[in-house]
Structure formats: C-alpha cells, structure tokens
Design a protein around this motif. Structure first.
Motif, PDB file in Angstrom:
ATOM      1  N   ILE A  63       3.486   3.858  -6.083  1.00 46.86           N
ATOM      2  CA  ILE A  63       2.827   5.112  -6.101  1.00 46.86           C
ATOM      3  C   ILE A  63       2.713   5.596  -7.572  1.00 46.86           C
ATOM      4  O   ILE A  63       1.627   6.158  -8.040  1.00 46.86           O
ATOM      5  CB  ILE A  63       3.895   6.036  -5.437  1.00 46.86           C
ATOM      6  N   GLU A  64       3.813   5.171  -8.301  1.00 47.91           N
ATOM      7  CA  GLU A  64       3.701   5.375  -9.943  1.00 47.91           C
ATOM      8  C   GLU A  64       2.542   4.824 -10.426  1.00 47.91           C
ATOM      9  O   GLU A  64       1.917   5.422 -11.324  1.00 47.91           O
ATOM     10  CB  GLU A  64       4.892   4.868 -10.688  1.00 47.91           C
ATOM     11  N   GLN A  65       2.182   3.407  -9.934  1.00 45.55           N
ATOM     12  CA  GLN A  65       1.094   2.709 -10.641  1.00 45.55           C
ATOM     13  C   GLN A  65      -0.233   3.069 -10.163  1.00 45.55           C
ATOM     14  O   GLN A  65      -1.199   2.897 -10.625  1.00 45.55           O
ATOM     15  CB  GLN A  65       1.281   1.186 -10.200  1.00 45.55           C
ATOM     16  N   GLY A  66      -0.199   3.674  -9.047  1.00 41.35           N
ATOM     17  CA  GLY A  66      -1.474   4.503  -8.251  1.00 41.35           C
ATOM     18  C   GLY A  66      -2.137   3.481  -7.404  1.00 41.35           C
ATOM     19  O   GLY A  66      -2.128   2.130  -7.700  1.00 41.35           O
ATOM     20  N   ALA A  67      -3.027   3.765  -6.735  1.00 41.50           N
ATOM     21  CA  ALA A  67      -3.766   3.042  -5.553  1.00 41.50           C
ATOM     22  C   ALA A  67      -4.985   2.591  -6.255  1.00 41.50           C
ATOM     23  O   ALA A  67      -5.656   3.522  -7.136  1.00 41.50           O
ATOM     24  CB  ALA A  67      -4.164   3.692  -4.408  1.00 41.50           C
ATOM     25  N   PRO A  68      -5.734   1.437  -5.863  1.00 37.15           N
ATOM     26  CA  PRO A  68      -5.270   0.528  -4.826  1.00 37.15           C
ATOM     27  C   PRO A  68      -4.025   0.073  -5.584  1.00 37.15           C
ATOM     28  O   PRO A  68      -3.846  -0.364  -6.727  1.00 37.15           O
ATOM     29  CB  PRO A  68      -6.398  -0.530  -4.761  1.00 37.15           C
ATOM     30  N   GLY A  69      -3.090  -0.536  -4.584  1.00 34.71           N
ATOM     31  CA  GLY A  69      -1.851  -1.492  -4.711  1.00 34.71           C
ATOM     32  C   GLY A  69      -1.979  -2.615  -4.011  1.00 34.71           C
ATOM     33  O   GLY A  69      -2.895  -2.905  -3.366  1.00 34.71           O
ATOM     34  N   GLU A  70      -1.280  -3.622  -4.570  1.00 33.01           N
ATOM     35  CA  GLU A  70      -1.000  -4.916  -4.072  1.00 33.01           C
ATOM     36  C   GLU A  70       0.093  -5.179  -3.388  1.00 33.01           C
ATOM     37  O   GLU A  70       1.226  -5.110  -4.055  1.00 33.01           O
ATOM     38  CB  GLU A  70      -1.544  -5.982  -5.155  1.00 33.01           C
ATOM     39  N   LEU A  71       0.127  -5.408  -1.901  1.00 34.06           N
ATOM     40  CA  LEU A  71       1.691  -5.311  -1.359  1.00 34.06           C
ATOM     41  C   LEU A  71       2.384  -6.725  -1.290  1.00 34.06           C
ATOM     42  O   LEU A  71       3.418  -6.702  -1.206  1.00 34.06           O
ATOM     43  CB  LEU A  71       1.388  -4.809   0.197  1.00 34.06           C
ATOM     44  N   ARG A  72       1.635  -7.967  -1.487  1.00 35.88           N
ATOM     45  CA  ARG A  72       2.291  -8.995  -1.636  1.00 35.88           C
ATOM     46  C   ARG A  72       3.221  -9.063  -2.792  1.00 35.88           C
ATOM     47  O   ARG A  72       4.527  -9.349  -2.599  1.00 35.88           O
ATOM     48  CB  ARG A  72       1.322 -10.310  -1.309  1.00 35.88           C
ATOM     49  N   ASP A  73       2.491  -9.076  -3.848  1.00 38.14           N
ATOM     50  CA  ASP A  73       3.336  -9.002  -4.970  1.00 38.14           C
ATOM     51  C   ASP A  73       4.044  -8.005  -5.425  1.00 38.14           C
ATOM     52  O   ASP A  73       5.191  -7.841  -6.100  1.00 38.14           O
ATOM     53  CB  ASP A  73       2.346  -9.549  -6.263  1.00 38.14           C
ATOM     54  N   GLY A  74       3.623  -6.844  -4.821  1.00 39.39           N
ATOM     55  CA  GLY A  74       4.220  -5.425  -5.198  1.00 39.39           C
ATOM     56  C   GLY A  74       5.312  -4.989  -4.229  1.00 39.39           C
ATOM     57  O   GLY A  74       6.072  -4.048  -4.645  1.00 39.39           O
ATOM     58  N   PHE A  75       5.287  -5.611  -3.182  1.00 43.28           N
ATOM     59  CA  PHE A  75       6.424  -5.062  -1.973  1.00 43.28           C
ATOM     60  C   PHE A  75       6.915  -6.302  -1.239  1.00 43.28           C
ATOM     61  O   PHE A  75       8.185  -6.528  -1.246  1.00 43.28           O
ATOM     62  CB  PHE A  75       5.747  -4.084  -1.033  1.00 43.28           C
ATOM     63  N   THR A  76       6.160  -7.266  -0.491  1.00 39.42           N
ATOM     64  CA  THR A  76       7.025  -7.921   0.555  1.00 39.42           C
ATOM     65  C   THR A  76       7.576  -9.147  -0.253  1.00 39.42           C
ATOM     66  O   THR A  76       8.643  -9.476   0.223  1.00 39.42           O
ATOM     67  CB  THR A  76       5.788  -8.443   1.707  1.00 39.42           C
ATOM     68  N   GLU A  77       7.094  -9.678  -1.255  1.00 36.69           N
ATOM     69  CA  GLU A  77       7.580 -10.832  -1.799  1.00 36.69           C
ATOM     70  C   GLU A  77       8.681 -10.231  -2.745  1.00 36.69           C
ATOM     71  O   GLU A  77      10.137 -10.816  -2.669  1.00 36.69           O
ATOM     72  CB  GLU A  77       6.867 -11.662  -3.018  1.00 36.69           C
ATOM     73  N   PRO A  78       8.796  -9.281  -3.577  1.00 40.69           N
ATOM     74  CA  PRO A  78      10.051  -9.047  -4.290  1.00 40.69           C
ATOM     75  C   PRO A  78      11.021  -8.448  -3.342  1.00 40.69           C
ATOM     76  O   PRO A  78      12.316  -8.714  -3.399  1.00 40.69           O
ATOM     77  CB  PRO A  78       9.776  -7.640  -5.134  1.00 40.69           C
ATOM     78  N   TYR A  79      10.787  -7.629  -2.212  1.00 40.97           N
ATOM     79  CA  TYR A  79      11.814  -7.107  -1.310  1.00 40.97           C
ATOM     80  C   TYR A  79      12.357  -8.390  -0.537  1.00 40.97           C
ATOM     81  O   TYR A  79      13.662  -8.354  -0.384  1.00 40.97           O
ATOM     82  CB  TYR A  79      11.075  -6.405  -0.463  1.00 40.97           C
TER      83      TYR A  79
END
Length: 400
Positions: free
Chosen positions: A128-144
């Motif tokens: 959210i801080e970086q703003g949309a569009p975002g990238e969910l593989r590198d930004g969420f699923t892999e680090p999580y």
C-alpha cells in the motif's frame, strides 16, 4: 494391456494455471490410463481419474523412491541428488521423524498464527505504501511463504531470497541434466551445513532440534551433518515453493470471482472450507506425480508392468465429476472435499495442517485489507513459467 486405440497427447499439459487443460477432461473420460511420452522421451502411463489416482498414491507397489534409480524411465532429468528424492524415507530411516513432524505442526509454535498474521499485514502495508500497481509474487507470496520456512528451520529471515533463487534452478524440468544443477544444490546444502554448525549453535526451529539431537547418545554416529542439512534444505524447497505457488493461484481465482472474496469478508468462518476448495481447484502442481511400478498391477483396463513409470494427474483427479459434482465451480460449501492436492498414501504431505493455516491467514488478510483487489492486466496476459515443476506466473501485477 488394453487394445483401445488412443490419440497422441502432448505431455506435460498446458502451463496456464487459470484454466483447466481441456485434455484433462478428455483423458479422464476416454483414456483414464493413457500412454504418454515424457520430456526425456520415455513412455509412461498418465492416470487422470480420481479413483485410479487414489489407487496409485495409496498402493505401495507404486514407489516414489525408485523413480531416482539408474536406468528407470523418467519424467524429466534429475536436478537434485537421487537420495534426496525419498526425503521422508531418509527422515524415517535416520530416526529424525519426530523432530520434523514437531516442526511442521502449527500447534508446536503457539505464536505462529499471530506471527504469520503480522507478517502478512506487514507485507500488505508495504504494498500500500509503494502504491498500485503492485506485484504480489515478489511483494507478498514469496516473502510471506519463505519467511515462514525460515522461521520453521531457525535460519535468518533475511536469507530468503538466496534460498528461493536456488529453487528456481533446482525445480527446473529438463529433458537432460544441465551444468548448473549440481553446484546449485551443493551451494545451498553448504549454507545449511554452515547454519547447523554456527557458533553459537542454533537453538530455534528444526536446526535447533537437530543440533540437540546430534548430542544425544547413539545418534551422532547415525546422522551426518550432510543428512541433517539435506532434510532441512529439502523441506525449505518443497514447502516454500508449494505454499507460494498455491497462494498465487488462489489470488487469481478470487480476483476473477470477486463474489467469493466478498463471501470470505462477510463470513469469516468459511475460510477453512474456502481454502480446501481452492486447494482442490488449483493447478499449481505443474506436472503429474511420478511413481515406478514395483510389480505388475492392474489399473482400470491397463496392466501396468513392473518397472514402468506411472504419472498421477492431480488436476484430472481433483476435477473428476464422479467425486466433485460440477467440478468447474469453486464451491465453498463443498463437503466432503477429499481432494488430492496434498497427495496421498505414505507420501501425503506432512505439512498439510501448516499449509492450510498459512493460506487461511494470507487469504483473510488480503481480502480484508484490499477489498478492491484485481489484476492489473487481462488474465490471459499473465506469463506462465515454462519448464518448471510448478505452474507459476512469473509476475502477478495487481491494482486495488
């Protein structure tokens, strides 16, 4: 064997993870045990109905361990040492099972659920801080997913990228061996050995349990540092890539069907059934599960001969209308839901409960925090990775 004439099928099937390959339905209905040619040019039997898939997974005359033997027909070239293929067998034979099973149980870490929830929200905050569009593989699923497995093993979370980059090589599906596969494995194995022998020695996670076990009388002469490191590295690889890949698929299905995400927001108690149904529906298992026949075994109308390769097509089994009425629907009220997303028999995934907890927390956080989540490009424009053990979009760009 049957004399039924069958058409030629190209295998592996489509790499797209958003659409069930049309060949899966044709195979299950007309040729539930079909002869196919693998990447290595070997013949194999592809099993696509639920009943026959379950038979193969539960019958110990079909062996996973023996798929690594020299001279057997292969699904693709080995990119990890043969002894690693039967990792759970290594655990059993070395007496390490208790340490591994405790590590993989969500109940063993009373703070795990709250930690996972905080990690999911931390990553969403950053998106959210970086703003949309975002990238969910590198930004969420892999680090999580990788952070969870670093915690389970007791290694620094900041090391997740170097370990995930090793998976990108280790899980390539290739028709023949390639130069980088062996050094890639031993590079990450060396990392695990170094962590096991760090000063001070590890006290947390699986490596902490292994360090303690190593000091036990009569154990140190039966387990080498390399075996312990192999078990740890294998669990990281299989676990992190599987959980991350599944989440990517689940997100795609939910953003393409916003009414499903809305139901999870409106009815939080449905999340357990929702994750199980998303597991059934998902296509993240990129290739079929391999087994070698240890004897002549009849599968439906086909007599599989000893030494032949059998491949279990999970998307065929999990979309079998004989077991799952209207399988094309994602139905959160589907009960019972005996899907095979975690495999079956002696190789049923030992981390199934952990995988469900991981997914339930991530999906809940995403649908609550990003209620307008949707793909930033048409779904047909997603680039699906070729030649990989998982069906994996290279990137998952989203807006909200």
């Amino acid at each position: 064997m049957t004399d039924t004439v069958q058409p030629e099928f190209t295998f592996p099937l489509s790499r797209r993870g958003d659409i069930v390959p049309e060949e899966a339905n044709l195979l299950r209905e007309k040729h539930p045990v079909a002869k196919v040619r693998t990447l290595t040019g070997d013949d194999a039997w592809l099993v696509s109905s639920y009943a026959l898939a379950k038979q193969v997974l539960e019958d110990e005359r079909f062996s996973l361990k023996d798929t690594a033997n020299p001279g057997v027909p292969r699904q693709y070239a080995l990119t990890i040492p043969p002894e690693v293929v039967n990792n759970m067998g290594n655990i059993n034979s070395a007496g390490l099972r208790n340490a591994v099973m405790k590590t993989l149980s969500p109940r063993a870490d009373k703070e795990l659920a709250s930690w996972l929830e905080a990690e999911a929200h931390r990553l969403i905050d950053r998106l959210i801080e970086q703003g949309a569009p975002g990238e969910l593989r590198d930004g969420f699923t892999e680090p999580y997913s990788a952070a969870l497995h670093c915690r389970l093993l007791g290694i620094p979370t900041d090391d997740w990228r170097r370990l995930m980059s090793g998976i990108d090589v280790a899980f390539i599906t290739s028709p023949e061996p390639f130069e980088g596969s062996t050094p890639n494995w031993y590079k990450d194995l060396g990392y695990m050995v170094d962590r096991l022998n760090a000063d001070p020695e590890p006290t947390e996670g699986l490596l902490g349990r292994f360090a303690e076990l190593r000091r036990s009388p009569g154990v140190s002469d039966r387990v080498s540092d390399e075996l312990l490191a192999t078990v740890a590295l294998s669990l990281f690889g299989a676990g992190a890539v599987s959980t991350s890949s599944f989440l990517l698929h689940a997100i795609i299905y939910l953003v393409e069907r916003p009414e499903l995400a809305e139901r999870i927001r409106r009815e939080p108690a449905v999340i357990g059934r929702a994750v199980d149904e998303l597991l059934r529906y998902n296509l993240s298992i990129g290739d079929a599960l391999p087994r070698i026949a240890l004897a002549d075994v009849r599968l439906g109308e086909v007599l599989v001969k000893e030494g032949e390769l059998v491949l279990v097509l999970i998307e065929g089994a999990n979309h079998d209308p004989e077991v799952f009425p209207h399988p094309e629907r994602i139905d959160f009220d589907r009960e019972p839901n005996p899907h095979l997303a975690f495999g079956g028999g002696r190789h049923f995934c030992p981390a199934s409960a952990l995988g469900r907890t991981h997914a339930e927390i991530a999906v809940t956080a995403l649908v609550e925090r990003l209620p307008e989540l949707r793909l930033a490009l048409p779904v047909e424009q997603l680039a699906w990775r070729p030649g990989f053990i998982k069906r994996l979009p290279e990137r998952l760009p989203v807006v909200w």
